[in-house]
Design a protein around this motif. Structure first.
Motif, mmCIF file in Angstrom:
data_model
loop_
_atom_site.group_PDB
_atom_site.id
_atom_site.type_symbol
_atom_site.label_atom_id
_atom_site.label_comp_id
_atom_site.label_asym_id
_atom_site.label_seq_id
_atom_site.Cartn_x
_atom_site.Cartn_y
_atom_site.Cartn_z
ATOM 1 N N PHE A 43 49.334 41.474 34.352
ATOM 2 C CA PHE A 43 48.708 42.343 35.361
ATOM 3 C C PHE A 43 49.734 43.296 35.961
ATOM 4 O O PHE A 43 50.939 43.042 35.937
ATOM 5 C CB PHE A 43 48.103 41.502 36.504
ATOM 6 C CG PHE A 43 47.123 40.469 36.033
ATOM 7 C CD1 PHE A 43 45.825 40.832 35.715
ATOM 8 C CD2 PHE A 43 47.495 39.130 35.890
ATOM 9 C CE1 PHE A 43 44.917 39.881 35.261
ATOM 10 C CE2 PHE A 43 46.588 38.178 35.442
ATOM 11 C CZ PHE A 43 45.301 38.555 35.127
ATOM 12 N N ARG A 44 49.194 44.380 36.552
ATOM 13 C CA ARG A 44 49.997 45.211 37.457
ATOM 14 C C ARG A 44 49.898 44.533 38.820
ATOM 15 O O ARG A 44 48.812 44.453 39.407
ATOM 16 C CB ARG A 44 49.416 46.630 37.481
ATOM 17 C CG ARG A 44 50.223 47.613 38.265
ATOM 18 C CD ARG A 44 49.616 49.009 38.096
ATOM 19 N NE ARG A 44 50.246 49.961 38.972
ATOM 20 C CZ ARG A 44 49.605 50.879 39.673
ATOM 21 N NH1 ARG A 44 48.291 50.973 39.582
ATOM 22 N NH2 ARG A 44 50.252 51.714 40.434
ATOM 23 N N VAL A 45 51.006 43.982 39.276
ATOM 24 C CA VAL A 45 51.000 43.094 40.440
ATOM 25 C C VAL A 45 51.403 43.882 41.688
ATOM 26 O O VAL A 45 52.494 44.458 41.746
ATOM 27 C CB VAL A 45 51.980 41.917 40.235
ATOM 28 C CG1 VAL A 45 51.982 41.000 41.457
ATOM 29 C CG2 VAL A 45 51.603 41.126 38.973
ATOM 30 N N VAL A 46 50.511 43.891 42.662
ATOM 31 C CA VAL A 46 50.772 44.562 43.942
ATOM 32 C C VAL A 46 50.943 43.477 44.999
ATOM 33 O O VAL A 46 49.986 42.798 45.373
ATOM 34 C CB VAL A 46 49.602 45.491 44.339
ATOM 35 C CG1 VAL A 46 49.889 46.152 45.692
ATOM 36 C CG2 VAL A 46 49.341 46.534 43.262
ATOM 37 N N ARG A 47 52.198 43.300 45.430
ATOM 38 C CA ARG A 47 52.453 42.360 46.543
ATOM 39 C C ARG A 47 52.622 43.179 47.816
ATOM 40 O O ARG A 47 53.237 44.243 47.775
ATOM 41 C CB ARG A 47 53.748 41.583 46.284
ATOM 42 C CG ARG A 47 53.565 40.383 45.379
ATOM 43 C CD ARG A 47 54.904 39.794 45.003
ATOM 44 N NE ARG A 47 55.606 40.654 44.048
ATOM 45 C CZ ARG A 47 56.886 40.543 43.734
ATOM 46 N NH1 ARG A 47 57.626 39.633 44.321
ATOM 47 N NH2 ARG A 47 57.436 41.343 42.842
ATOM 48 N N TYR A 48 52.090 42.707 48.907
ATOM 49 C CA TYR A 48 52.269 43.440 50.171
ATOM 50 C C TYR A 48 52.472 42.445 51.308
ATOM 51 O O TYR A 48 52.158 41.260 51.177
ATOM 52 C CB TYR A 48 51.066 44.359 50.440
ATOM 53 C CG TYR A 48 49.820 43.650 50.948
ATOM 54 C CD1 TYR A 48 48.930 43.020 50.090
ATOM 55 C CD2 TYR A 48 49.539 43.613 52.324
ATOM 56 C CE1 TYR A 48 47.794 42.376 50.560
ATOM 57 C CE2 TYR A 48 48.405 42.966 52.805
ATOM 58 C CZ TYR A 48 47.540 42.354 51.928
ATOM 59 O OH TYR A 48 46.420 41.700 52.402
ATOM 60 N N ASP A 49 53.062 42.953 52.400
ATOM 61 C CA ASP A 49 53.204 42.160 53.625
ATOM 62 C C ASP A 49 52.042 42.495 54.555
ATOM 63 O O ASP A 49 51.844 43.673 54.917
ATOM 64 C CB ASP A 49 54.514 42.506 54.348
ATOM 65 C CG ASP A 49 55.756 42.130 53.550
ATOM 66 O OD1 ASP A 49 55.694 41.166 52.764
ATOM 67 O OD2 ASP A 49 56.798 42.809 53.727
ATOM 68 N N THR A 50 51.290 41.484 54.940
ATOM 69 C CA THR A 50 50.222 41.675 55.927
ATOM 70 C C THR A 50 50.795 42.340 57.182
ATOM 71 O O THR A 50 51.944 42.061 57.571
ATOM 72 C CB THR A 50 49.615 40.292 56.269
ATOM 73 O OG1 THR A 50 48.948 39.817 55.092
ATOM 74 C CG2 THR A 50 48.619 40.362 57.417
ATOM 75 N N ARG A 51 50.012 43.206 57.813
ATOM 76 C CA ARG A 51 50.485 43.853 59.051
ATOM 77 C C ARG A 51 51.040 42.797 60.024
ATOM 78 O O ARG A 51 50.552 41.648 60.081
ATOM 79 C CB ARG A 51 49.360 44.628 59.733
ATOM 80 C CG ARG A 51 48.262 43.754 60.243
ATOM 81 C CD ARG A 51 47.363 44.448 61.256
ATOM 82 N NE ARG A 51 46.649 45.579 60.733
ATOM 83 C CZ ARG A 51 46.030 46.482 61.490
ATOM 84 N NH1 ARG A 51 46.043 46.367 62.805
ATOM 85 N NH2 ARG A 51 45.369 47.471 60.946
ATOM 86 N N GLY A 52 52.093 43.182 60.735
ATOM 87 C CA GLY A 52 52.702 42.236 61.672
ATOM 88 C C GLY A 52 53.693 41.293 61.024
ATOM 89 O O GLY A 52 54.275 40.445 61.702
ATOM 90 N N HIS A 53 53.886 41.413 59.708
ATOM 91 C CA HIS A 53 54.753 40.519 58.944
ATOM 92 C C HIS A 53 55.704 41.340 58.061
ATOM 93 O O HIS A 53 55.358 42.437 57.607
ATOM 94 C CB HIS A 53 53.912 39.604 58.043
ATOM 95 C CG HIS A 53 53.122 38.563 58.771
ATOM 96 N ND1 HIS A 53 52.045 38.876 59.572
ATOM 97 C CD2 HIS A 53 53.248 37.205 58.816
ATOM 98 C CE1 HIS A 53 51.549 37.756 60.086
ATOM 99 N NE2 HIS A 53 52.256 36.723 59.643
#
Ligand SMILES: O=C(O)CC1=CCC(=O)O1
Length: 258
Positions: A43-53
Protein backbone atom coordinates in the motif's frame (compact mmCIF):
# COMPACT_ATOMS: atom_id res chain seq x y z
CA UNK A 1 -14.04 23.97 14.40
CA UNK A 2 -12.22 23.98 11.06
CA UNK A 3 -9.92 21.16 10.04
CA UNK A 4 -6.21 21.53 10.75
CA UNK A 5 -3.37 20.38 8.46
CA UNK A 6 -2.02 17.34 10.30
CA UNK A 7 1.62 16.27 10.23
CA UNK A 8 1.96 13.20 8.02
CA UNK A 9 4.46 10.92 6.32
CA UNK A 10 3.79 8.95 3.12
CA UNK A 11 5.66 5.77 2.16
CA UNK A 12 5.14 2.93 -0.33
CA UNK A 13 4.48 2.88 -4.08
CA UNK A 14 2.77 5.95 -5.59
CA UNK A 15 0.31 3.83 -7.55
CA UNK A 16 -0.70 1.41 -4.77
CA UNK A 17 -4.03 1.62 -2.88
CA UNK A 18 -3.80 4.13 -0.03
CA UNK A 19 -4.07 3.19 3.65
CA UNK A 20 -4.26 5.84 6.37
CA UNK A 21 -3.00 4.93 9.88
CA UNK A 22 -4.41 6.82 12.88
CA UNK A 23 -2.85 6.82 16.36
CA UNK A 24 -4.17 6.38 19.90
CA UNK A 25 -4.47 8.96 22.66
CA UNK A 26 -1.01 9.92 23.94
CA UNK A 27 0.99 8.44 21.08
CA UNK A 28 2.06 9.51 17.58
CA UNK A 29 2.37 7.88 14.18
CA UNK A 30 5.39 6.05 15.68
CA UNK A 31 2.94 3.60 17.26
CA UNK A 32 2.69 2.01 13.78
CA UNK A 33 6.45 1.30 13.54
CA UNK A 34 5.86 -2.46 13.73
CA UNK A 35 3.42 -2.36 10.76
CA UNK A 36 4.64 0.47 8.50
CA UNK A 37 7.29 -1.40 6.52
CA UNK A 38 5.19 -4.49 5.83
CA UNK A 39 2.16 -2.39 4.85
CA UNK A 40 4.29 -0.33 2.46
CA UNK A 41 5.03 -3.49 0.44
CA UNK A 42 1.33 -3.52 -0.55
CA UNK A 43 0.00 0.00 0.00
CA UNK A 44 0.80 3.69 -0.17
CA UNK A 45 0.93 4.23 3.58
CA UNK A 46 -0.14 7.58 5.03
CA UNK A 47 0.74 7.92 8.71
CA UNK A 48 -0.33 11.07 10.52
CA UNK A 49 -0.36 12.53 14.02
CA UNK A 50 -3.84 13.23 15.35
CA UNK A 51 -4.33 16.93 16.16
CA UNK A 52 -2.91 17.79 19.57
CA UNK A 53 -0.28 15.04 19.23
CA UNK A 54 3.25 14.71 17.82
CA UNK A 55 4.04 17.19 15.06
CA UNK A 56 0.43 18.22 14.37
CA UNK A 57 -1.09 21.56 15.36
CA UNK A 58 -2.51 21.91 18.87
CA UNK A 59 -5.58 24.13 18.52
CA UNK A 60 -7.29 25.21 21.73
CA UNK A 61 -9.95 22.72 22.85
CA UNK A 62 -12.46 21.40 23.25
CA UNK A 63 -12.36 19.12 20.20
CA UNK A 64 -15.15 16.83 19.01
CA UNK A 65 -14.97 13.53 17.14
CA UNK A 66 -16.15 15.37 13.99
CA UNK A 67 -13.05 17.57 14.16
CA UNK A 68 -10.79 14.51 14.14
CA UNK A 69 -12.69 12.99 11.19
CA UNK A 70 -12.68 16.30 9.31
CA UNK A 71 -8.89 16.51 9.70
CA UNK A 72 -8.64 13.19 7.82
CA UNK A 73 -10.94 14.41 5.04
CA UNK A 74 -8.70 17.49 4.71
CA UNK A 75 -5.61 15.25 4.65
CA UNK A 76 -7.09 13.09 1.87
CA UNK A 77 -7.98 16.25 -0.07
CA UNK A 78 -4.43 17.58 0.36
CA UNK A 79 -3.02 14.32 -0.99
CA UNK A 80 -5.63 14.23 -3.81
CA UNK A 81 -6.82 10.82 -2.60
CA UNK A 82 -10.52 10.14 -3.28
CA UNK A 83 -10.84 6.89 -1.38
CA UNK A 84 -8.56 5.10 1.09
CA UNK A 85 -8.44 2.23 3.53
CA UNK A 86 -8.36 3.39 7.15
CA UNK A 87 -6.71 1.69 10.13
CA UNK A 88 -7.09 3.26 13.57
CA UNK A 89 -6.34 2.17 17.10
CA UNK A 90 -8.35 3.40 20.08
CA UNK A 91 -8.87 7.15 19.48
CA UNK A 92 -7.77 6.44 15.90
CA UNK A 93 -10.46 3.77 15.60
CA UNK A 94 -13.09 6.22 16.87
CA UNK A 95 -11.92 8.69 14.22
CA UNK A 96 -12.22 5.96 11.58
CA UNK A 97 -15.77 5.02 12.59
CA UNK A 98 -17.00 8.63 12.42
CA UNK A 99 -15.11 9.15 9.14
CA UNK A 100 -16.64 6.04 7.55
CA UNK A 101 -20.14 6.85 8.83
CA UNK A 102 -20.16 10.46 7.60
CA UNK A 103 -18.01 10.03 4.47
CA UNK A 104 -18.82 6.56 3.09
CA UNK A 105 -17.42 7.49 -0.31
CA UNK A 106 -13.96 8.16 1.15
CA UNK A 107 -13.40 4.86 3.05
CA UNK A 108 -12.80 1.62 1.18
CA UNK A 109 -12.17 -0.85 4.02
CA UNK A 110 -11.82 -0.20 7.74
CA UNK A 111 -9.75 -1.78 10.52
CA UNK A 112 -10.44 -0.64 14.07
CA UNK A 113 -8.25 -1.94 16.89
CA UNK A 114 -8.68 -1.73 20.66
CA UNK A 115 -11.39 0.90 20.57
CA UNK A 116 -15.01 1.48 21.44
CA UNK A 117 -18.09 3.21 20.09
CA UNK A 118 -18.55 4.77 23.55
CA UNK A 119 -16.23 4.76 26.57
CA UNK A 120 -17.90 5.48 29.87
CA UNK A 121 -17.84 7.05 32.33
CA UNK A 122 -17.50 10.51 30.82
CA UNK A 123 -16.45 11.81 34.24
CA UNK A 124 -13.25 9.72 34.10
CA UNK A 125 -12.22 11.46 30.84
CA UNK A 126 -13.07 14.90 32.19
CA UNK A 127 -11.06 14.06 35.34
CA UNK A 128 -8.08 12.91 33.26
CA UNK A 129 -8.28 16.08 31.15
CA UNK A 130 -8.23 18.19 34.33
CA UNK A 131 -5.24 16.27 35.73
CA UNK A 132 -3.28 16.74 32.52
CA UNK A 133 -4.14 20.45 32.21
CA UNK A 134 -3.08 20.94 35.84
CA UNK A 135 -0.03 18.69 36.11
CA UNK A 136 1.04 17.84 32.56
CA UNK A 137 0.93 14.57 30.63
CA UNK A 138 3.83 13.16 32.68
CA UNK A 139 1.37 12.80 35.57
CA UNK A 140 -0.60 10.08 33.74
CA UNK A 141 2.17 8.44 31.68
CA UNK A 142 2.97 5.48 33.94
CA UNK A 143 -0.67 4.52 34.53
CA UNK A 144 -1.49 4.82 30.83
CA UNK A 145 1.40 2.58 29.76
CA UNK A 146 0.34 -0.06 32.32
CA UNK A 147 -2.80 -0.44 30.17
CA UNK A 148 -0.94 -0.39 26.84
CA UNK A 149 0.92 -3.66 27.43
CA UNK A 150 0.48 -6.83 29.45
CA UNK A 151 2.57 -7.12 32.65
CA UNK A 152 4.64 -9.91 31.09
CA UNK A 153 5.48 -7.75 28.06
CA UNK A 154 6.44 -4.76 30.22
CA UNK A 155 8.69 -6.96 32.36
CA UNK A 156 10.39 -8.38 29.28
CA UNK A 157 10.70 -5.01 27.46
CA UNK A 158 11.86 -2.30 29.90
CA UNK A 159 13.07 -0.10 27.01
CA UNK A 160 9.62 -0.15 25.45
CA UNK A 161 8.09 0.77 28.82
CA UNK A 162 10.43 3.76 29.15
CA UNK A 163 9.99 4.96 25.56
CA UNK A 164 6.21 4.60 25.79
CA UNK A 165 6.06 6.62 28.99
CA UNK A 166 8.23 9.21 27.26
CA UNK A 167 5.81 9.30 24.31
CA UNK A 168 2.83 10.01 26.58
CA UNK A 169 4.78 12.59 28.60
CA UNK A 170 5.84 14.37 25.38
CA UNK A 171 2.23 14.84 24.24
CA UNK A 172 1.12 18.48 24.59
CA UNK A 173 -1.17 18.80 27.62
CA UNK A 174 -3.84 20.82 25.77
CA UNK A 175 -3.89 18.35 22.89
CA UNK A 176 -4.11 15.32 25.20
CA UNK A 177 -6.80 16.90 27.40
CA UNK A 178 -8.87 18.04 24.42
CA UNK A 179 -8.79 14.50 23.00
CA UNK A 180 -9.93 13.15 26.40
CA UNK A 181 -12.92 15.46 25.95
CA UNK A 182 -13.55 13.97 22.51
CA UNK A 183 -13.94 10.58 24.18
CA UNK A 184 -16.07 12.00 27.02
CA UNK A 185 -18.58 13.51 24.61
CA UNK A 186 -18.59 10.81 21.91
CA UNK A 187 -21.24 8.16 21.27
CA UNK A 188 -20.74 6.37 17.97
CA UNK A 189 -23.43 3.72 18.48
CA UNK A 190 -25.87 5.41 16.07
CA UNK A 191 -23.07 5.58 13.47
CA UNK A 192 -22.35 1.86 13.43
CA UNK A 193 -25.30 0.55 11.33
CA UNK A 194 -24.54 3.22 8.72
CA UNK A 195 -20.95 2.02 8.20
CA UNK A 196 -20.85 0.14 4.91
CA UNK A 197 -17.06 -0.27 4.58
CA UNK A 198 -16.12 -3.88 5.37
CA UNK A 199 -14.76 -3.66 8.91
CA UNK A 200 -12.31 -5.79 10.86
CA UNK A 201 -12.50 -5.14 14.61
CA UNK A 202 -9.39 -6.35 16.47
CA UNK A 203 -9.34 -6.72 20.26
CA UNK A 204 -6.49 -7.47 22.63
CA UNK A 205 -7.72 -10.32 24.83
CA UNK A 206 -6.10 -8.67 27.87
CA UNK A 207 -6.95 -5.04 27.06
CA UNK A 208 -8.26 -3.37 30.24
CA UNK A 209 -9.13 -0.10 28.43
CA UNK A 210 -11.24 -1.39 25.55
CA UNK A 211 -11.86 -5.09 26.21
CA UNK A 212 -13.14 -7.56 23.58
CA UNK A 213 -16.89 -6.85 24.16
CA UNK A 214 -16.29 -3.27 22.91
CA UNK A 215 -14.95 -4.63 19.63
CA UNK A 216 -17.66 -7.30 19.41
CA UNK A 217 -20.28 -4.54 19.68
CA UNK A 218 -18.70 -2.79 16.68
CA UNK A 219 -18.31 -5.96 14.58
CA UNK A 220 -21.93 -6.91 15.26
CA UNK A 221 -23.45 -3.49 14.50
CA UNK A 222 -21.68 -2.42 11.30
CA UNK A 223 -23.06 -3.71 7.98
CA UNK A 224 -20.15 -6.06 7.22
CA UNK A 225 -18.11 -6.66 10.37
CA UNK A 226 -15.73 -9.31 11.66
CA UNK A 227 -14.08 -9.72 15.07
CA UNK A 228 -10.55 -10.93 15.80
CA UNK A 229 -9.50 -11.38 19.42
CA UNK A 230 -5.72 -11.57 19.81
CA UNK A 231 -4.34 -13.47 22.83
CA UNK A 232 -1.57 -12.06 25.04
CA UNK A 233 -2.20 -8.48 23.98
CA UNK A 234 -3.35 -5.41 25.90
CA UNK A 235 -4.32 -1.96 24.53
CA UNK A 236 -1.47 -1.39 22.07
CA UNK A 237 -2.06 -4.83 20.65
CA UNK A 238 -0.45 -3.96 17.31
CA UNK A 239 2.88 -3.34 19.08
CA UNK A 240 2.62 -6.34 21.39
CA UNK A 241 1.52 -8.92 18.80
CA UNK A 242 2.62 -7.62 15.37
CA UNK A 243 3.18 -11.15 14.01
CA UNK A 244 -0.56 -11.82 14.32
CA UNK A 245 -1.96 -8.38 13.68
CA UNK A 246 0.04 -7.12 10.69
CA UNK A 247 -0.94 -10.03 8.40
CA UNK A 248 -4.55 -9.78 9.58
CA UNK A 249 -4.65 -6.10 8.60
CA UNK A 250 -3.06 -6.77 5.20
CA UNK A 251 -5.43 -9.66 4.47
CA UNK A 252 -8.51 -7.63 5.39
CA UNK A 253 -7.45 -4.64 3.31
CA UNK A 254 -6.68 -6.94 0.38
CA UNK A 255 -10.22 -8.31 0.64
CA UNK A 256 -9.11 -11.85 1.42
CA UNK A 257 -11.93 -14.02 2.81
CA UNK A 258 -11.59 -14.69 6.56
O1 LIG B 1 -5.40 5.93 27.54
C1 LIG B 1 -6.21 5.02 27.78
O2 LIG B 1 -6.64 4.82 28.91
C2 LIG B 1 -6.71 4.16 26.67
C3 LIG B 1 -7.24 4.90 25.53
C4 LIG B 1 -8.50 5.30 25.29
C5 LIG B 1 -8.58 6.00 24.03
C6 LIG B 1 -7.20 5.87 23.56
O3 LIG B 1 -6.76 6.26 22.47
O4 LIG B 1 -6.44 5.25 24.48
Amino acid sequence: MTAVPVHHVVTGPDDAPVVVLSNSLGSTMSMWDAQAEALAEHFRVVRYDTRGHGGSPVPDGPYAIDDLADDVVALLDTLAVDRAHFVGLSLGGMTGMRLAARNPGRVERLVVLCTGAHLEPASAWHDRAATVRGQGTGAVAEAVVQRWFTPAFLDANPDMKASSEGLVAATPAEGYASCCEVIATMDLRPDLPTISAPTLAIAGADDPATPPPNLAEIADAVQDGRLLVVPEAAHLANAEQPATITPAIIAHLAGDPA
